[in-house]
Scaffold this motif. Structure first.
Motif, PDB file in Angstrom:
ATOM      1  N   LYS A 125       0.821  -0.991   0.016  1.00  8.79           N
ATOM      2  CA  LYS A 125      -0.150   0.037  -0.041  1.00  8.79           C
ATOM      3  C   LYS A 125       0.744   0.894  -0.002  1.00  8.79           C
ATOM      4  CE  LYS A 125      -4.123  -2.014   2.350  1.00  8.79           C
ATOM      5  NZ  LYS A 125      -4.994  -1.823   3.747  1.00  8.79           N
ATOM      6  N   ASP A 131      -6.838   6.536  -3.740  1.00 11.17           N
ATOM      7  CA  ASP A 131      -8.064   5.560  -3.788  1.00 11.17           C
ATOM      8  C   ASP A 131      -8.195   5.152  -2.509  1.00 11.17           C
ATOM      9  OD1 ASP A 131      -5.814   3.847  -4.137  1.00 11.17           O
ATOM     10  OD2 ASP A 131      -7.019   2.405  -3.936  1.00 11.17           O
ATOM     11  N   ASN A 133      -8.133   2.324  -0.921  1.00  8.88           N
ATOM     12  CA  ASN A 133      -7.240   1.206  -0.473  1.00  8.88           C
ATOM     13  C   ASN A 133      -5.886   1.520  -0.749  1.00  8.88           C
ATOM     14  OD1 ASN A 133      -9.370  -0.535   0.502  1.00  8.88           O
ATOM     15  ND2 ASN A 133      -9.877  -1.217  -1.471  1.00  8.88           N
ATOM     16  N   GLN A 134      -5.681   2.645  -1.303  1.00 14.32           N
ATOM     17  CA  GLN A 134      -4.067   3.249  -1.585  1.00 14.32           C
ATOM     18  C   GLN A 134      -3.456   2.085  -2.446  1.00 14.32           C
ATOM     19  OE1 GLN A 134      -4.759   3.093   2.238  1.00 14.32           O
ATOM     20  NE2 GLN A 134      -6.098   4.531   1.523  1.00 14.32           N
ATOM     21  N   GLN A 135      -4.159   1.245  -3.431  1.00 11.85           N
ATOM     22  CA  GLN A 135      -3.359   0.355  -4.141  1.00 11.85           C
ATOM     23  C   GLN A 135      -3.660   0.447  -5.699  1.00 11.85           C
ATOM     24  OE1 GLN A 135      -4.942  -3.249  -2.426  1.00 11.85           O
ATOM     25  NE2 GLN A 135      -2.830  -3.848  -1.505  1.00 11.85           N
TER      26      GLN A 135
END
Length: 652
Positions: A125, A131, A133-135
């Protein structure tokens, strides 16, 4: 008139909202936008954006400019730091055409006293991905040009043991001085760790960080220390994010080239301490270190190297030259310990992990190769060395080697060098696709001068003759010692004709009377009819097939074996004199012990028996005491031509 009234009403309806908005902005300013911007940001990212100061907007097409004071943007809950960004003021331009297609592109960003922390956790991550979810790699802000007054930047990558903190500040040209002033720029300093190694860096660059400009070179000067490696670079970088081009003068100093692996991501051999200076250039998929020169241990080294990426794996190509190459500097490359202490992790060719269980006191290199890294790159490296320096006096020169690494298959073809006035041509193959490594060695020895092979031995200076031979070995192991310990093949060397020191041969025959005579009158040369050493190698044991040294005075016949696994010798030399010697010990000579500490001695039992016989006969008559010490001879000449044909070592 009716159409005129309709037109006026339509105009009023269109203009009124604009006029009303202008009146509201004039009265209230742009601060009414803070709440909608903060709410929208939290909905899209799940993170709090707080604008605690005034907000201003300067409208322009295609990129209006927004300025906000006292801004913070929170990190996701997994991050170590509470805020990702905190700044006294933020001024950004926003590309409206890109925003319409849902891309956040900021052509310019100016930060006043910012603190920025970029983090990546062990699961991948990244806090700079927006976003929830940081992905999502597409959910990022694209920044064109970045300027700042003074700030702090932190970067942490937990999976790669990287944690760096840096300070950056824009320097303005001072006023009120008559001295020439330099242009403004950015000074920076950084500390922390990179891939587990301590890092410290400082430097300067241009005032505008052109992060995504792939056309304009950005001036940059860096002075950094990574672990035990010191780097100084000065030049230009194009595209700070993608590094589309680099042109810098680079000076680098370190304890071993292998320690560059965390920085470069490609394996390099273990080496002694080095210092290099040259030009680093990068464009497309090519990285080049051009026209470099420096020293490695006691050796000089110069040349050019290139790494090309984009294929299945990186490809290293290099052309290296050396005027004086010290063999001791190659010891860690071939897996030889330079001291009796156990080698640290990573001290053999193309990177090493751990030493074998041997105590490290043998002669043969026993540090294992790390083939795990052989698959991380391909290589084609040539090295030419004019003069070779070594601790002992066997003269070596004109080294030529071509190293190729392809899909974990390492070849040294050719590996040629001059030695003792002659030439050795070798082909080596190490197949790292097998566990343990499968190795093959083929070598030809041509026209080595006997007088130069042991120049420190005074008696050998009077010797003449050319040594020729051939080697063919194969084995399996993770070090040179391990490969030889399982070796199979043939070793044969020989001398077809020549001359040798008579004193040397009389000593080998233990002829005491002749030794005394030559010591007084002086040494002389005698004919060397032939010399031959032929070994069959099975499972690391060299058994003597033929071992002959035939001269006009004495013929030496050898038998026994050499154990490459245990590094031990057990050779016996029997003498057959061709002339009667009135005073000789007439005892076999035993060469035993280890490679590190060989011992040479006579058969003490036979010498004692002969001495006892001489004493007993001397009691009857003093002249009879000499009978047991007489070597009557005569030995026979060997069939040299046949021996050479069988051993296949005749010169070509």
């Amino acid at each position: 008139m009716r159409w005129k009234r309709i037109f006026l009403w339509l105009t009023a309806l269109l203009v009124a909202p604009v006029v009303l908005a202008a009146v509201l902005i004039a009265i209230l300013g742009w601060n009414w936008l803070r709440a909608p911007i903060e709410k929208l940001t939290e909905q899209k990212t799940g993170r709090v954006l707080a604008i605690q100061g005034d907000l201003a907007l300067r409208l322009a097409w295609p990129a209006p400019t927004l300025r906000a004071n006292s801004v913070t943007f929170a990190n996701p809950p997994w991050a170590r730091e509470k805020q990702m960004v905190a700044a006294d003021a933020v001024e950004i331009s926003v590309s409206l055409p890109q925003l319409l297609i849902r891309n956040v592109v900021l052509p310019t960003v100016h930060l006043v006293h910012p603190t920025v922390y970029l983090e990546q956790d062990a699961q991948g991550k990244k806090n700079w991905l927006l976003d929830l979810n940081q992905q999502d790699e597409s959910a990022r802000v694209h920044i064109g040009q970045l300027t700042l007054d003074q700030g702090t930047l932190g970067y942490e990558d937990r999976a790669n043991k990287t944690d760096i903190r840096s300070t950056l500040a824009t320097t303005n040209a001072p006023t009120g001085s008559t001295a020439p002033q330099g242009p403004p720029g950015v000074n920076f300093s950084a500390t922390g760790q990179f891939h587990g190694l301590p890092v410290k860096a400082s430097g300067s660059g241009g005032p505008v960080l052109a992060l995504r400009d792939e056309r304009t070179p950005y001036p940059l000067t860096v002075d950094a220390t990574l672990g035990h490696t010191h780097i100084k670079a000065s030049g230009a970088v194009t595209g700070l994010v993608k590094l589309s081009a680099i042109d810098m003068q680079l000076a680098i100093t370190g304890n071993s080239l292998e320690q560059l692996y965390p920085l470069l991501g490609i394996p390099a051999p273990a080496t002694p301490a080095y210092t290099m200076r040259g030009r680093l250039a990068h464009s497309g998929n090519s990285w080049r270190y051009e026209s470099f020169s420096g020293r490695m241990g006691n050796s000089d080294l110069a040349g050019s190297a290139q790494v090309v990426t984009g294929g299945k794996r990186p490809k290293l190509t290099a052309q290296l030259t050396s005027k004086v190459l010290d063999l001791e500097d190659l010891a860690p490359v071939i897996g030889k310990r330079t001291t009796d202490a156990p080698a640290p992790a990573g001290t053999s060719a193309i990177a090493v992990t751990t030493p074998e269980t041997k105590p490290g006191k043998g002669v043969l290199p026993d540090v294992p190769f790390n083939t795990d890294r052989w698959t991380s790159m391909d290589a084609d490296v040539s090295l030419k060395a004019k003069q070779i320096r070594r601790a002992k006096a066997l003269p070596l020169d004109d080294l030529t080697v071509q190293l190729k690494l392809q899909d974990a298959l390492l070849t040294l073809t050719p590996l040629d060098f001059g030695v003792a006035g002659g030439h050795v041509s070798t082909n080596v193959t190490l197949d790292g696709r097998n566990k343990p490594i499968k190795a093959k060695l083929q070598a030809k020895v041509r026209k080595l001068l006997l007088s130069k092979m042991f120049p420190t031995v005074a008696l050998n200076q009077a010797s003449l003759g050319e040594v020729n031979g051939a080697f063919s070995l194969s084995g399996s192991g993770n070090s040179i010692a391990g490969m030889l310990a399982t070796g199979n093949g043939q070793i044969a060397v020989g001398i077809a004709q020549g001359e040798v020191s008579q004193l040397l041969m009389e000593k080998a025959g233990l002829h005491l009377f002749e030794i005394l005579q030559l010591s007084v009158a002086g040494d002389r040369r005698i004919k060397l009819r032939c010399a031959l050493a032929d070994f069959e190698v099975k499972n690391g044991v060299m058994d003597v097939d033929s071992l002959v040294f035939d001269t006009d005075v004495t013929t030496l016949f050898g038998s026994g074996r050499v154990d490459l696994a245990r590094e031990t010798l057990d050779i016996t030399l029997d003498q057959k004199t061709k002339r009667t010697s009135p005073l000789a010990l007439r005892s076999p000579i035993h060469i035993r012990g280890t490679f590190a500490k060989p011992t040479v001695g006579v058969d003490k039992g036979r010498v004692a028996a002969r001495a006892a016989g001489a004493v007993a006969l001397g009691l009857l008559n003093p002249f009879l005491a000499l009978i047991p010490l007489v070597d009557p001879g005569p030995g026979q000449d060997s069939d040299c031509s046949q021996l050479m044909r069988e051993a296949r070592v005749a010169p070509r």
